[in-house]
Design an enzyme around this catalytic site. Structure first.
Site, PDB file in Angstrom:
ATOM      1  N   ALA A  22       0.903  -1.281  -0.821  1.00 23.61           N
ATOM      2  CA  ALA A  22      -0.529  -0.265  -0.028  1.00 23.61           C
ATOM      3  C   ALA A  22       1.164   1.104  -0.030  1.00 23.61           C
ATOM      4  O   ALA A  22       0.310   2.496  -0.249  1.00 23.61           O
ATOM      5  CB  ALA A  22      -1.229  -0.432   0.733  1.00 23.61           C
ATOM      6  N   HIS A 133      -3.499  -9.650  -4.903  1.00 27.28           N
ATOM      7  CA  HIS A 133      -4.722 -10.394  -3.618  1.00 27.28           C
ATOM      8  C   HIS A 133      -5.420  -9.674  -4.326  1.00 27.28           C
ATOM      9  O   HIS A 133      -6.414  -8.805  -4.238  1.00 27.28           O
ATOM     10  CB  HIS A 133      -4.315  -8.396  -2.737  1.00 27.28           C
ATOM     11  CG  HIS A 133      -3.144  -9.517  -1.823  1.00 27.28           C
ATOM     12  ND1 HIS A 133      -2.981  -8.290  -1.019  1.00 27.28           N
ATOM     13  CD2 HIS A 133      -3.005 -11.081  -1.566  1.00 27.28           C
ATOM     14  CE1 HIS A 133      -2.210  -9.179   0.464  1.00 27.28           C
ATOM     15  NE2 HIS A 133      -2.281 -10.593  -0.295  1.00 27.28           N
ATOM     16  N   SER A 207       4.139  -3.136   5.067  1.00 29.53           N
ATOM     17  CA  SER A 207       4.775  -3.532   6.128  1.00 29.53           C
ATOM     18  C   SER A 207       5.137  -4.781   6.332  1.00 29.53           C
ATOM     19  O   SER A 207       5.849  -5.684   7.189  1.00 29.53           O
ATOM     20  CB  SER A 207       3.681  -3.531   7.140  1.00 29.53           C
ATOM     21  OG  SER A 207       2.323  -4.274   7.060  1.00 29.53           O
TER      22      SER A 207
HETATM   23  P1  OAD Z   1       0.592  -1.460   5.141  1.00 24.24           P
HETATM   24  O1  OAD Z   1      -0.800  -0.691   5.428  1.00 24.24           O
HETATM   25  O2  OAD Z   1       0.303  -2.788   5.936  1.00 24.24           O
HETATM   26  O3  OAD Z   1       1.172  -1.346   5.312  1.00 24.24           O
HETATM   27  C1  OAD Z   1       2.144  -0.611   4.563  1.00 24.24           C
HETATM   28  C2  OAD Z   1       3.952   0.645   4.179  1.00 24.24           C
HETATM   29  O4  OAD Z   1       4.220   1.662   3.368  1.00 24.24           O
HETATM   30  C3  OAD Z   1       3.868   0.695   5.790  1.00 24.24           C
HETATM   31  O5  OAD Z   1       4.858   0.084   6.766  1.00 24.24           O
HETATM   32  C4  OAD Z   1       4.089   2.155   5.649  1.00 24.24           C
HETATM   33  O6  OAD Z   1       5.458   2.807   6.625  1.00 24.24           O
HETATM   34  C5  OAD Z   1       4.790   2.126   4.310  1.00 24.24           C
HETATM   35  N1  OAD Z   1       4.720   3.820   4.228  1.00 24.24           N
HETATM   36  C6  OAD Z   1       3.783   4.939   3.295  1.00 24.24           C
HETATM   37  N2  OAD Z   1       3.458   5.675   3.073  1.00 24.24           N
HETATM   38  C7  OAD Z   1       4.841   5.717   2.140  1.00 24.24           C
HETATM   39  C8  OAD Z   1       5.838   6.294   1.169  1.00 24.24           C
HETATM   40  N3  OAD Z   1       5.293   7.216   0.569  1.00 24.24           N
HETATM   41  N4  OAD Z   1       6.648   5.393   0.689  1.00 24.24           N
HETATM   42  C9  OAD Z   1       7.403   4.778   1.472  1.00 24.24           C
HETATM   43  N5  OAD Z   1       6.864   3.634   2.092  1.00 24.24           N
HETATM   44  C10 OAD Z   1       5.714   4.353   2.443  1.00 24.24           C
HETATM   45  O7  OAD Z   1      -0.198  -2.383   3.471  1.00 24.24           O
HETATM   46  P2  OAD Z   1       0.028  -3.620   2.521  1.00 24.24           P
HETATM   47  O8  OAD Z   1       1.838  -3.820   3.326  1.00 24.24           O
HETATM   48  O9  OAD Z   1       0.354  -3.633   1.355  1.00 24.24           O
HETATM   49  O10 OAD Z   1      -4.977  -7.835   2.390  1.00 24.24           O
HETATM   50  O11 OAD Z   1      -1.015  -4.489   3.548  1.00 24.24           O
HETATM   51  C11 OAD Z   1      -1.064  -5.888   3.298  1.00 24.24           C
HETATM   52  C12 OAD Z   1      -2.710  -6.789   2.904  1.00 24.24           C
HETATM   53  O12 OAD Z   1      -2.863  -6.057   4.473  1.00 24.24           O
HETATM   54  C13 OAD Z   1      -2.687  -5.744   1.835  1.00 24.24           C
HETATM   55  O13 OAD Z   1      -2.824  -6.279   0.763  1.00 24.24           O
HETATM   56  C14 OAD Z   1      -4.802  -5.976   2.182  1.00 24.24           C
HETATM   57  C15 OAD Z   1      -4.322  -5.856   4.258  1.00 24.24           C
HETATM   58  O14 OAD Z   1      -5.132  -6.190   4.813  1.00 24.24           O
HETATM   59  C16 OAD Z   1      -5.777  -7.891   1.879  1.00 24.24           C
HETATM   60  O15 OAD Z   1      -6.562  -6.882   1.659  1.00 24.24           O
HETATM   61  C17 OAD Z   1      -6.192  -8.960   1.707  1.00 24.24           C
END
Ligand code: OAD
Length: 262
Positions: A22, A133, A207
Protein backbone atom coordinates in the site's frame (compact mmCIF):
# COMPACT_ATOMS: atom_id res chain seq x y z
CA UNK A 1 24.74 5.39 -0.38
CA UNK A 2 22.30 2.51 0.07
CA UNK A 3 20.22 3.28 -3.04
CA UNK A 4 23.43 2.96 -5.04
CA UNK A 5 24.02 -0.45 -3.50
CA UNK A 6 20.54 -1.50 -4.62
CA UNK A 7 21.05 -0.05 -8.09
CA UNK A 8 24.25 -2.05 -8.45
CA UNK A 9 22.58 -5.26 -7.27
CA UNK A 10 19.80 -4.80 -9.85
CA UNK A 11 22.23 -3.91 -12.62
CA UNK A 12 24.28 -7.03 -11.91
CA UNK A 13 21.30 -9.35 -11.48
CA UNK A 14 20.27 -11.85 -14.15
CA UNK A 15 16.82 -11.80 -12.59
CA UNK A 16 15.39 -9.08 -10.37
CA UNK A 17 11.85 -8.57 -9.13
CA UNK A 18 9.86 -6.38 -6.76
CA UNK A 19 7.02 -6.81 -4.30
CA UNK A 20 4.93 -3.76 -3.47
CA UNK A 21 2.30 -2.86 -0.90
CA UNK A 22 0.00 0.00 0.00
CA UNK A 23 2.88 2.43 0.65
CA UNK A 24 3.62 2.76 -3.06
CA UNK A 25 0.10 4.10 -3.65
CA UNK A 26 0.14 6.45 -0.66
CA UNK A 27 1.62 9.32 -2.73
CA UNK A 28 -1.29 8.77 -5.16
CA UNK A 29 -3.69 9.55 -2.32
CA UNK A 30 -4.80 6.02 -1.44
CA UNK A 31 -4.61 5.32 2.30
CA UNK A 32 -2.48 2.47 3.66
CA UNK A 33 -3.88 -0.27 5.92
CA UNK A 34 -1.58 0.06 8.91
CA UNK A 35 0.28 2.95 10.48
CA UNK A 36 -0.81 6.57 10.55
CA UNK A 37 -4.31 7.09 9.07
CA UNK A 38 -4.42 3.40 8.14
CA UNK A 39 -7.85 2.13 7.13
CA UNK A 40 -7.66 -0.68 9.70
CA UNK A 41 -7.84 2.04 12.37
CA UNK A 42 -11.16 3.21 11.00
CA UNK A 43 -12.61 -0.12 9.86
CA UNK A 44 -12.75 -3.47 11.61
CA UNK A 45 -10.51 -5.80 9.61
CA UNK A 46 -12.53 -8.75 10.95
CA UNK A 47 -15.63 -7.68 9.01
CA UNK A 48 -13.96 -8.20 5.63
CA UNK A 49 -13.46 -11.94 5.77
CA UNK A 50 -14.55 -14.56 3.26
CA UNK A 51 -16.58 -16.21 6.02
CA UNK A 52 -18.57 -13.01 6.58
CA UNK A 53 -19.12 -12.61 2.84
CA UNK A 54 -20.62 -16.13 2.73
CA UNK A 55 -22.72 -15.89 5.89
CA UNK A 56 -23.82 -12.25 5.68
CA UNK A 57 -23.40 -10.97 2.11
CA UNK A 58 -25.71 -8.02 2.78
CA UNK A 59 -23.74 -6.73 5.77
CA UNK A 60 -20.46 -7.49 4.03
CA UNK A 61 -21.45 -5.41 0.99
CA UNK A 62 -22.72 -2.52 3.12
CA UNK A 63 -19.31 -2.34 4.87
CA UNK A 64 -17.36 -2.96 1.68
CA UNK A 65 -19.12 0.02 0.04
CA UNK A 66 -17.75 2.28 2.76
CA UNK A 67 -14.27 0.76 2.58
CA UNK A 68 -14.18 1.06 -1.21
CA UNK A 69 -15.20 4.74 -0.93
CA UNK A 70 -12.56 5.41 1.76
CA UNK A 71 -9.82 3.77 -0.29
CA UNK A 72 -10.66 4.43 -3.91
CA UNK A 73 -13.28 7.18 -3.72
CA UNK A 74 -10.94 9.94 -4.87
CA UNK A 75 -9.40 10.44 -8.29
CA UNK A 76 -6.08 8.72 -8.31
CA UNK A 77 -3.35 7.96 -10.80
CA UNK A 78 0.08 6.32 -10.79
CA UNK A 79 2.84 8.35 -9.12
CA UNK A 80 6.56 8.65 -9.86
CA UNK A 81 7.21 5.47 -7.85
CA UNK A 82 4.87 3.31 -9.98
CA UNK A 83 6.27 4.85 -13.13
CA UNK A 84 9.91 4.28 -12.18
CA UNK A 85 9.18 0.59 -11.50
CA UNK A 86 7.18 0.27 -14.73
CA UNK A 87 10.06 1.77 -16.69
CA UNK A 88 12.56 -0.59 -15.05
CA UNK A 89 10.34 -3.52 -16.00
CA UNK A 90 9.83 -2.25 -19.56
CA UNK A 91 13.58 -1.83 -19.96
CA UNK A 92 14.31 -5.36 -18.79
CA UNK A 93 15.80 -4.56 -15.38
CA UNK A 94 12.89 -6.10 -13.49
CA UNK A 95 11.33 -9.39 -14.51
CA UNK A 96 7.98 -8.58 -12.92
CA UNK A 97 6.28 -6.55 -10.22
CA UNK A 98 4.38 -8.54 -7.61
CA UNK A 99 1.85 -6.44 -5.76
CA UNK A 100 -0.47 -6.82 -2.79
CA UNK A 101 -2.38 -3.76 -3.99
CA UNK A 102 -5.76 -4.03 -5.66
CA UNK A 103 -5.84 -0.50 -7.07
CA UNK A 104 -4.63 -1.37 -10.58
CA UNK A 105 -2.02 1.41 -10.55
CA UNK A 106 0.92 -0.79 -11.59
CA UNK A 107 -0.99 -1.85 -14.70
CA UNK A 108 -1.82 1.80 -15.39
CA UNK A 109 1.82 2.78 -15.00
CA UNK A 110 2.86 -0.02 -17.38
CA UNK A 111 0.49 1.47 -19.95
CA UNK A 112 1.71 5.02 -19.26
CA UNK A 113 5.38 4.21 -19.78
CA UNK A 114 4.61 2.21 -22.91
CA UNK A 115 2.33 4.80 -24.47
CA UNK A 116 4.99 7.40 -24.00
CA UNK A 117 7.72 5.43 -25.71
CA UNK A 118 6.10 2.95 -28.11
CA UNK A 119 3.41 3.24 -30.77
CA UNK A 120 1.19 0.47 -29.58
CA UNK A 121 -0.43 0.55 -26.16
CA UNK A 122 0.46 -2.84 -24.78
CA UNK A 123 -2.28 -5.16 -23.69
CA UNK A 124 0.34 -7.47 -22.22
CA UNK A 125 1.45 -4.75 -19.85
CA UNK A 126 -0.48 -6.39 -17.08
CA UNK A 127 1.45 -9.62 -17.64
CA UNK A 128 4.41 -8.03 -15.96
CA UNK A 129 2.27 -7.29 -12.90
CA UNK A 130 1.33 -10.11 -10.55
CA UNK A 131 -1.73 -8.99 -8.62
CA UNK A 132 -1.52 -11.29 -5.60
CA UNK A 133 -4.66 -9.92 -3.91
CA UNK A 134 -6.79 -9.39 -7.01
CA UNK A 135 -8.17 -6.16 -8.39
CA UNK A 136 -10.80 -3.96 -6.77
CA UNK A 137 -11.79 -2.49 -10.13
CA UNK A 138 -13.60 -5.74 -10.88
CA UNK A 139 -16.27 -7.87 -9.27
CA UNK A 140 -16.78 -11.57 -9.93
CA UNK A 141 -19.94 -13.63 -9.81
CA UNK A 142 -19.52 -16.37 -7.22
CA UNK A 143 -21.77 -18.72 -9.24
CA UNK A 144 -20.97 -18.34 -12.94
CA UNK A 145 -17.55 -16.70 -12.51
CA UNK A 146 -18.34 -13.78 -14.81
CA UNK A 147 -16.21 -10.70 -14.18
CA UNK A 148 -17.64 -7.19 -14.42
CA UNK A 149 -16.34 -3.67 -13.97
CA UNK A 150 -16.78 -2.78 -10.29
CA UNK A 151 -18.06 0.82 -10.46
CA UNK A 152 -21.56 0.17 -11.85
CA UNK A 153 -22.03 -2.75 -9.48
CA UNK A 154 -20.97 -0.64 -6.48
CA UNK A 155 -23.45 2.01 -7.67
CA UNK A 156 -26.21 -0.58 -7.62
CA UNK A 157 -25.18 -1.57 -4.09
CA UNK A 158 -25.19 2.11 -3.06
CA UNK A 159 -28.73 2.32 -4.46
CA UNK A 160 -29.77 -0.44 -2.11
CA UNK A 161 -29.12 -3.69 -3.98
CA UNK A 162 -27.43 -5.55 -1.14
CA UNK A 163 -25.83 -7.80 -2.14
CA UNK A 164 -25.67 -7.00 -5.86
CA UNK A 165 -26.37 -10.06 -7.99
CA UNK A 166 -25.41 -11.29 -11.45
CA UNK A 167 -27.88 -12.03 -14.27
CA UNK A 168 -27.48 -15.72 -13.37
CA UNK A 169 -28.74 -15.05 -9.83
CA UNK A 170 -25.32 -15.47 -8.18
CA UNK A 171 -23.92 -12.94 -5.74
CA UNK A 172 -21.10 -10.65 -6.91
CA UNK A 173 -17.93 -10.52 -4.83
CA UNK A 174 -15.28 -7.82 -5.17
CA UNK A 175 -12.57 -9.56 -7.26
CA UNK A 176 -10.07 -9.28 -4.43
CA UNK A 177 -8.67 -11.82 -2.00
CA UNK A 178 -10.50 -11.57 1.31
CA UNK A 179 -9.05 -12.67 4.63
CA UNK A 180 -9.56 -16.41 4.87
CA UNK A 181 -9.46 -16.84 1.12
CA UNK A 182 -6.73 -18.49 -0.97
CA UNK A 183 -4.58 -16.39 -3.25
CA UNK A 184 -4.94 -17.20 -6.96
CA UNK A 185 -2.75 -20.31 -7.24
CA UNK A 186 -0.97 -19.60 -10.51
CA UNK A 187 -0.12 -16.05 -9.43
CA UNK A 188 1.39 -16.90 -6.04
CA UNK A 189 3.28 -19.81 -7.59
CA UNK A 190 4.82 -17.57 -10.21
CA UNK A 191 5.69 -15.01 -7.52
CA UNK A 192 7.36 -17.73 -5.42
CA UNK A 193 9.47 -18.97 -8.28
CA UNK A 194 10.45 -15.41 -9.14
CA UNK A 195 11.54 -14.85 -5.54
CA UNK A 196 13.60 -18.05 -5.64
CA UNK A 197 15.21 -17.22 -8.99
CA UNK A 198 15.95 -13.57 -8.23
CA UNK A 199 19.47 -12.29 -7.67
CA UNK A 200 18.03 -9.01 -6.45
CA UNK A 201 14.65 -8.50 -4.83
CA UNK A 202 12.99 -5.29 -3.68
CA UNK A 203 10.21 -5.04 -1.09
CA UNK A 204 8.58 -1.63 -1.43
CA UNK A 205 5.94 0.17 0.62
CA UNK A 206 4.75 -2.83 2.62
CA UNK A 207 4.78 -3.59 6.32
CA UNK A 208 5.14 -7.28 5.25
CA UNK A 209 2.53 -8.24 7.82
CA UNK A 210 0.23 -10.44 5.74
CA UNK A 211 1.05 -13.96 4.56
CA UNK A 212 1.81 -15.48 2.14
CA UNK A 213 3.04 -12.32 0.34
CA UNK A 214 5.10 -11.32 3.38
CA UNK A 215 7.28 -14.42 2.97
CA UNK A 216 8.40 -13.63 -0.57
CA UNK A 217 11.26 -11.27 0.40
CA UNK A 218 12.58 -13.78 2.94
CA UNK A 219 12.34 -16.58 0.35
CA UNK A 220 14.30 -14.44 -2.09
CA UNK A 221 16.92 -13.62 0.49
CA UNK A 222 17.33 -17.20 1.71
CA UNK A 223 17.80 -18.39 -1.86
CA UNK A 224 20.62 -15.94 -2.36
CA UNK A 225 19.08 -12.69 -3.57
CA UNK A 226 20.29 -9.31 -2.41
CA UNK A 227 17.18 -8.08 -0.58
CA UNK A 228 16.43 -4.37 -0.50
CA UNK A 229 13.60 -2.81 1.48
CA UNK A 230 12.27 0.65 0.66
CA UNK A 231 9.71 1.66 3.27
CA UNK A 232 9.05 4.57 5.63
CA UNK A 233 8.66 2.39 8.71
CA UNK A 234 10.18 -0.87 9.87
CA UNK A 235 8.91 -4.14 8.39
CA UNK A 236 8.80 -7.76 9.54
CA UNK A 237 11.72 -8.57 7.27
CA UNK A 238 14.24 -5.78 7.88
CA UNK A 239 16.79 -8.07 9.53
CA UNK A 240 16.97 -10.28 6.40
CA UNK A 241 17.68 -7.32 4.11
CA UNK A 242 21.04 -6.22 2.76
CA UNK A 243 19.72 -2.68 2.46
CA UNK A 244 16.89 -0.99 4.37
CA UNK A 245 16.12 2.42 2.91
CA UNK A 246 13.63 4.74 4.61
CA UNK A 247 12.33 7.29 2.13
CA UNK A 248 9.14 8.16 0.29
CA UNK A 249 8.84 5.80 -2.70
CA UNK A 250 8.04 8.71 -5.01
CA UNK A 251 11.53 10.08 -4.26
CA UNK A 252 13.51 6.88 -3.83
CA UNK A 253 12.35 4.90 -6.89
CA UNK A 254 12.99 7.57 -9.56
CA UNK A 255 16.48 7.98 -8.09
CA UNK A 256 17.00 4.22 -8.14
CA UNK A 257 15.97 4.15 -11.79
CA UNK A 258 18.27 7.05 -12.61
CA UNK A 259 21.19 5.21 -11.02
CA UNK A 260 20.40 1.99 -12.90
CA UNK A 261 19.68 3.49 -16.30
CA UNK A 262 21.83 6.61 -16.12
P1 OAD B 1 0.44 -1.68 5.14
O1 OAD B 1 -0.52 -0.57 5.33
O2 OAD B 1 0.47 -2.77 6.13
O3 OAD B 1 1.92 -1.11 5.01
C1 OAD B 1 2.21 0.02 4.23
C2 OAD B 1 3.65 0.44 4.51
O4 OAD B 1 3.98 1.49 3.61
C3 OAD B 1 3.87 0.98 5.92
O5 OAD B 1 4.89 0.21 6.55
C4 OAD B 1 4.32 2.43 5.71
O6 OAD B 1 5.41 2.80 6.54
C5 OAD B 1 4.78 2.43 4.28
N1 OAD B 1 4.59 3.71 3.57
C6 OAD B 1 3.53 4.55 3.63
N2 OAD B 1 3.68 5.58 2.79
C7 OAD B 1 4.89 5.40 2.18
C8 OAD B 1 5.63 6.15 1.21
N3 OAD B 1 5.16 7.28 0.67
N4 OAD B 1 6.84 5.68 0.84
C9 OAD B 1 7.35 4.54 1.40
N5 OAD B 1 6.68 3.80 2.30
C10 OAD B 1 5.47 4.21 2.70
O7 OAD B 1 0.13 -2.23 3.64
P2 OAD B 1 0.51 -3.64 3.01
O8 OAD B 1 1.79 -4.14 3.53
O9 OAD B 1 0.35 -3.49 1.56
O10 OAD B 1 -4.63 -7.37 2.39
O11 OAD B 1 -0.66 -4.55 3.56
C11 OAD B 1 -0.72 -5.88 3.15
C12 OAD B 1 -2.13 -6.36 3.09
O12 OAD B 1 -2.82 -6.07 4.31
C13 OAD B 1 -3.00 -5.68 2.07
O13 OAD B 1 -2.81 -6.18 0.76
C14 OAD B 1 -4.37 -5.98 2.56
C15 OAD B 1 -4.15 -5.63 4.00
O14 OAD B 1 -5.02 -6.15 4.93
C16 OAD B 1 -5.81 -7.81 1.92
O15 OAD B 1 -6.71 -7.05 1.66
C17 OAD B 1 -5.89 -9.30 1.77
Amino acid sequence: DDIETLAEAIRNADTAAALTGAGISAPSGIPTFRGEDGVWDRFDEGQFTYGRFRSDPEGFWADRLELQEAMFGGDYEPNAGHEALAALERDGHLEAICTQNTDGLHADAAAVVRDADVDEPSVEAAESVLELHGNARRVRCTDCGRRREADPIFERAADGELPPTCGCGGVFKPDVVLFGEQLPGAVIQRARSLARESDAFLAIGSSLAVEPAASLPRQASSSGATLGIVNLESTSCDEAAAVVHREDVAEALPRLRELIEG
